[in-house]
Design an enzyme around this catalytic site. Structure first.
Site, PDB file in Angstrom:
ATOM      1  N   GLY A  11       0.837  -1.208   0.000  1.00  0.00           N
ATOM      2  CA  GLY A  11       0.000   0.000   0.000  1.00  0.00           C
ATOM      3  C   GLY A  11       0.861   1.244   0.000  1.00  0.00           C
ATOM      4  N   GLN A  15      -2.157   6.521   2.186  1.00  0.00           N
ATOM      5  CA  GLN A  15      -1.906   7.617   3.130  1.00  0.00           C
ATOM      6  C   GLN A  15      -1.054   7.184   4.343  1.00  0.00           C
ATOM      7  OE1 GLN A  15      -5.092   9.462   5.173  1.00  0.00           O
ATOM      8  NE2 GLN A  15      -6.247   7.578   5.508  1.00  0.00           N
ATOM      9  N   GLN A 112      -0.128 -12.698  -0.281  1.00  0.00           N
ATOM     10  CA  GLN A 112       1.054 -12.032   0.307  1.00  0.00           C
ATOM     11  C   GLN A 112       1.732 -12.947   1.332  1.00  0.00           C
ATOM     12  OE1 GLN A 112      -0.030  -8.036   1.556  1.00  0.00           O
ATOM     13  NE2 GLN A 112      -0.322  -7.372  -0.554  1.00  0.00           N
ATOM     14  N   VAL A 129      -1.292  -4.193   9.280  1.00  0.00           N
ATOM     15  CA  VAL A 129      -1.968  -2.946   9.650  1.00  0.00           C
ATOM     16  C   VAL A 129      -3.333  -2.864   8.960  1.00  0.00           C
ATOM     17  CG1 VAL A 129      -1.811  -0.415   9.513  1.00  0.00           C
ATOM     18  CG2 VAL A 129       0.236  -1.766  10.038  1.00  0.00           C
ATOM     19  N   ASN A 131      -6.952  -3.389   7.697  1.00  0.00           N
ATOM     20  CA  ASN A 131      -8.082  -3.895   8.485  1.00  0.00           C
ATOM     21  C   ASN A 131      -8.951  -4.907   7.748  1.00  0.00           C
ATOM     22  OD1 ASN A 131      -7.944  -2.680  11.045  1.00  0.00           O
ATOM     23  ND2 ASN A 131      -8.452  -0.685  10.145  1.00  0.00           N
ATOM     24  N   ASP A 159      -4.071   1.453  19.473  1.00  0.00           N
ATOM     25  CA  ASP A 159      -5.028   1.444  20.581  1.00  0.00           C
ATOM     26  C   ASP A 159      -4.290   1.668  21.904  1.00  0.00           C
ATOM     27  OD1 ASP A 159      -7.207   0.445  18.750  1.00  0.00           O
ATOM     28  OD2 ASP A 159      -5.776  -1.199  18.607  1.00  0.00           O
ATOM     29  N   ARG A 162      -3.233   5.262  22.093  1.00  0.00           N
ATOM     30  CA  ARG A 162      -4.405   6.102  22.367  1.00  0.00           C
ATOM     31  C   ARG A 162      -4.751   6.052  23.850  1.00  0.00           C
ATOM     32  NH1 ARG A 162      -7.654   3.891  17.007  1.00  0.00           N
ATOM     33  NH2 ARG A 162      -7.072   5.621  15.632  1.00  0.00           N
ATOM     34  N   HIS A 187      -8.604  -5.522  17.203  1.00  0.00           N
ATOM     35  CA  HIS A 187      -8.575  -4.094  16.826  1.00  0.00           C
ATOM     36  C   HIS A 187      -9.942  -3.760  16.218  1.00  0.00           C
ATOM     37  CE1 HIS A 187      -7.237  -0.216  15.493  1.00  0.00           C
ATOM     38  NE2 HIS A 187      -7.473  -0.519  14.233  1.00  0.00           N
TER      39      HIS A 187
HETATM   40  P1  NAD Z   1      -5.253   4.122   1.502  1.00  0.00           P
HETATM   41  O1  NAD Z   1      -6.482   3.816   0.733  1.00  0.00           O
HETATM   42  O2  NAD Z   1      -4.775   5.525   1.596  1.00  0.00           O
HETATM   43  O3  NAD Z   1      -4.040   3.256   0.950  1.00  0.00           O
HETATM   44  C1  NAD Z   1      -4.153   1.890   0.759  1.00  0.00           C
HETATM   45  C2  NAD Z   1      -3.266   1.541  -0.406  1.00  0.00           C
HETATM   46  O4  NAD Z   1      -3.224   0.123  -0.502  1.00  0.00           O
HETATM   47  C3  NAD Z   1      -3.775   2.074  -1.765  1.00  0.00           C
HETATM   48  O5  NAD Z   1      -2.773   2.859  -2.376  1.00  0.00           O
HETATM   49  C4  NAD Z   1      -4.069   0.802  -2.554  1.00  0.00           C
HETATM   50  O6  NAD Z   1      -3.784   0.937  -3.949  1.00  0.00           O
HETATM   51  C5  NAD Z   1      -3.128  -0.183  -1.876  1.00  0.00           C
HETATM   52  N1  NAD Z   1      -3.481  -1.596  -2.066  1.00  0.00           N
HETATM   53  C6  NAD Z   1      -4.699  -2.152  -2.187  1.00  0.00           C
HETATM   54  N2  NAD Z   1      -4.584  -3.474  -2.400  1.00  0.00           N
HETATM   55  C7  NAD Z   1      -3.275  -3.757  -2.424  1.00  0.00           C
HETATM   56  C8  NAD Z   1      -2.528  -4.943  -2.633  1.00  0.00           C
HETATM   57  N3  NAD Z   1      -3.129  -6.112  -2.874  1.00  0.00           N
HETATM   58  N4  NAD Z   1      -1.186  -4.880  -2.594  1.00  0.00           N
HETATM   59  C9  NAD Z   1      -0.562  -3.710  -2.373  1.00  0.00           C
HETATM   60  N5  NAD Z   1      -1.210  -2.542  -2.181  1.00  0.00           N
HETATM   61  C10 NAD Z   1      -2.550  -2.565  -2.207  1.00  0.00           C
HETATM   62  O7  NAD Z   1      -5.479   3.501   2.967  1.00  0.00           O
HETATM   63  P2  NAD Z   1      -4.674   3.823   4.301  1.00  0.00           P
HETATM   64  O8  NAD Z   1      -5.332   4.961   4.985  1.00  0.00           O
HETATM   65  O9  NAD Z   1      -3.233   3.844   4.041  1.00  0.00           O
HETATM   66  O10 NAD Z   1      -5.071   2.527   5.171  1.00  0.00           O
HETATM   67  C11 NAD Z   1      -4.628   1.242   4.806  1.00  0.00           C
HETATM   68  C12 NAD Z   1      -5.281   0.196   5.706  1.00  0.00           C
HETATM   69  O11 NAD Z   1      -4.839   0.365   7.063  1.00  0.00           O
HETATM   70  C13 NAD Z   1      -6.818   0.260   5.780  1.00  0.00           C
HETATM   71  O12 NAD Z   1      -7.334  -1.057   5.760  1.00  0.00           O
HETATM   72  C14 NAD Z   1      -7.079   0.917   7.117  1.00  0.00           C
HETATM   73  O13 NAD Z   1      -8.346   0.602   7.635  1.00  0.00           O
HETATM   74  C15 NAD Z   1      -5.960   0.307   7.940  1.00  0.00           C
HETATM   75  N6  NAD Z   1      -5.631   0.953   9.200  1.00  0.00           N
HETATM   76  C16 NAD Z   1      -5.322   0.145  10.250  1.00  0.00           C
HETATM   77  C17 NAD Z   1      -4.973   0.701  11.466  1.00  0.00           C
HETATM   78  C18 NAD Z   1      -4.638  -0.193  12.633  1.00  0.00           C
HETATM   79  O14 NAD Z   1      -4.486   0.303  13.767  1.00  0.00           O
HETATM   80  N7  NAD Z   1      -4.500  -1.491  12.455  1.00  0.00           N
HETATM   81  C19 NAD Z   1      -4.926   2.082  11.618  1.00  0.00           C
HETATM   82  C20 NAD Z   1      -5.241   2.886  10.520  1.00  0.00           C
HETATM   83  C21 NAD Z   1      -5.604   2.303   9.306  1.00  0.00           C
HETATM   84  C1  LMR Z   2      -8.023   3.211  13.400  1.00  0.00           C
HETATM   85  O1  LMR Z   2      -8.165   2.612  14.459  1.00  0.00           O
HETATM   86  O2  LMR Z   2      -7.872   4.444  13.327  1.00  0.00           O
HETATM   87  C2  LMR Z   2      -7.976   2.429  12.104  1.00  0.00           C
HETATM   88  O3  LMR Z   2      -8.210   1.073  12.345  1.00  0.00           O
HETATM   89  C3  LMR Z   2      -8.873   2.973  11.059  1.00  0.00           C
HETATM   90  C4  LMR Z   2     -10.323   2.676  11.359  1.00  0.00           C
HETATM   91  O4  LMR Z   2     -11.005   2.185  10.469  1.00  0.00           O
HETATM   92  O5  LMR Z   2     -10.768   2.951  12.476  1.00  0.00           O
END
Ligand code: NAD
Ligand code: LMR
Length: 325
Positions: A11, A15, A112, A129, A131, A159, A162, A187
């Site tokens: 990814g 962002q 993966q 990371v 979700n 978490d 936070r 999570h």
């Molecule tokens: P985003 O949409 O800005 O970026 C995700 C990127 O992943 C995109 O550029 C997309 O093209 C790419 N992608 C999609 N499928 C892919 C694949 N098979 N291989 C490689 N890249 C791929 O999203 P983001 O804001 O960066 O968030 C990414 C993930 O992290 C989301 O699922 C979000 O919910 C999760 N997240 C988890 C936590 C946590 O605490 N665990 C916290 C924040 C966000």
């Molecule tokens: C978070 O906890 O901020 C991330 O898992 C993004 C979400 O979907 O809440």
């Protein structure tokens, strides 16, 4: 010269990666003496944007970064990797739960996991990371039978951070002054931010915090913070997620000197959890491994909250049974 360590980020045009890659490039995972190679994995339509990210990384002139690779092929991206941040996945929107993403995101993690199994370095450590992180980590781990299961983690550190920050604000201490905080389970909104063991300045946090506040405000605030960020920011958390991912991976590798952290790791059945689930547990890191804190006495309230997470993670596991074959 020390061998170069390869660190893969999926990814890479998203962002979270836009913060995460700069922290990695700065040496925040392996420290200031370890040269690194960055491997950026994206889907094909995002390769152009990924090229732009790589150009900006180059323009930042990080001395530790010896090479940057871009690929849409997981087998290449994870080839020889020692650390992998599996971020690439769809984020949820307003009104969605993270588990609503399982159908769209779950299928990313099997291929993966297999690529990691077949191509990563022997010291590979994987932090999921994307979700729903716990169950995605389970899917990746199942696809990698030759990699020790405990090398697959999911992130509870956001978490955990936070919770520390909310306690620090409420009680007037620094976030680094708290010990023995743990966020158990998934999570998700069911997660259990648990202050029963927490201490600050030689005092029990439970004695300092009003019980009603703890139950009715603190726990839901931490558990629903992700949704609150989406509501207020219009997008899901990114820089805080990246920072927490760095915290997790750095501590896993360097150790925590006996300090507790919350990490979602494969359960061995500790504290009533079902073996194999990727479960947020109280951990210390030592010698490159997470070790679950042993011998904790749990109240009925704690057992109920942990059981609710165990149930939810079992339901998620059942929902992706096809991906675990
Ligand atoms: P985003 O949409 O800005 O970026 C995700 C990127 O992943 C995109 O550029 C997309 O093209 C790419 N992608 C999609 N499928 C892919 C694949 N098979 N291989 C490689 N890249 C791929 O999203 P983001 O804001 O960066 O968030 C990414 C993930 O992290 C989301 O699922 C979000 O919910 C999760 N997240 C988890 C936590 C946590 O605490 N665990 C916290 C924040 C966000
Ligand atoms: C978070 O906890 O901020 C991330 O898992 C993004 C979400 O979907 O809440």
């Amino acid at each position: 010269m020390t061998d170069v360590k390869k660190i893969a980020v999926t990814g890479a045009a998203g962002q979270i990666a836009y913060s995460l890659l700069w922290r990695i490039a700065n040496g925040d995972v392996y420290g200031p003496d370890q040269p690194i190679k960055l491997s950026l994995l994206e889907i094909t339509p995002a390769l152009g944007a990924t090229e732009g990210v790589a150009m900006e990384l180059l323009d930042s002139a990080f001395p530790l970064v010896k090479d940057i690779e871009i690929s849409d092929d997981a087998t290449k991206a994870f080839d020889g990797a020692s650390a992998a941040f599996l971020v690439g996945a769809k984020p949820r929107g307003k009104g969605e739960e993270r588990s609503d993403l399982l159908a769209a995101n779950g299928k990313i993690f099997g291929p993966q996991g297999k690529a990691i199994n077949d191509h990563a370095a022997d010291d590979i450590r994987v932090l999921v990371v994307g979700n729903p992180a716990n169950t995605n980590a389970l899917i990746a781990q199942h696809a990698a039978p030759d990699v020790p299961a405990d090398r697959f983690n999911a992130m509870m550190r956001l978490d955990h951070n936070r919770a520390l920050s909310q306690l620090a604000t409420k009680l007037g201490y620094g976030s680094d002054e708290f010990e023995k905080m743990v966020v158990w389970g998934n999570h998700s909104a069911t997660q259990f931010p648990d202050i029963a063991f927490a201490e600050v300045d030689g005092k029990k946090v439970a004695d300092l915090l009003d019980h009603d506040f703890y139950i009715n405000e603190f726990i839901p605030r931490i558990a629903k913070r992700g949704a609150e960020i989406i509501e207020v920011r219009g997008k899901s958390s990114a820089a805080s997620a990246a920072s927490s991912a760095i915290d997790h991976m750095r501590d896993w590798i360097a150790g925590t000197n006996g300090s507790w952290r919350s990490a979602a790791i494969p359960s061995k059945g500790e504290y009533g959890t079902d073996e194999g689930l990727i479960f947020g547990l109280p951990c210390v890191a030592e010698g490159g491994e997470w070790k679950v804190v042993e011998g904790l006495e749990l109240s009925d309230f704690q057992k109920e909250r942990i059981a609710a997470n165990n149930k939810e993670l079992n339901e998620e596991r059942d929902a992706v049974a096809d991906l675990l074959k």
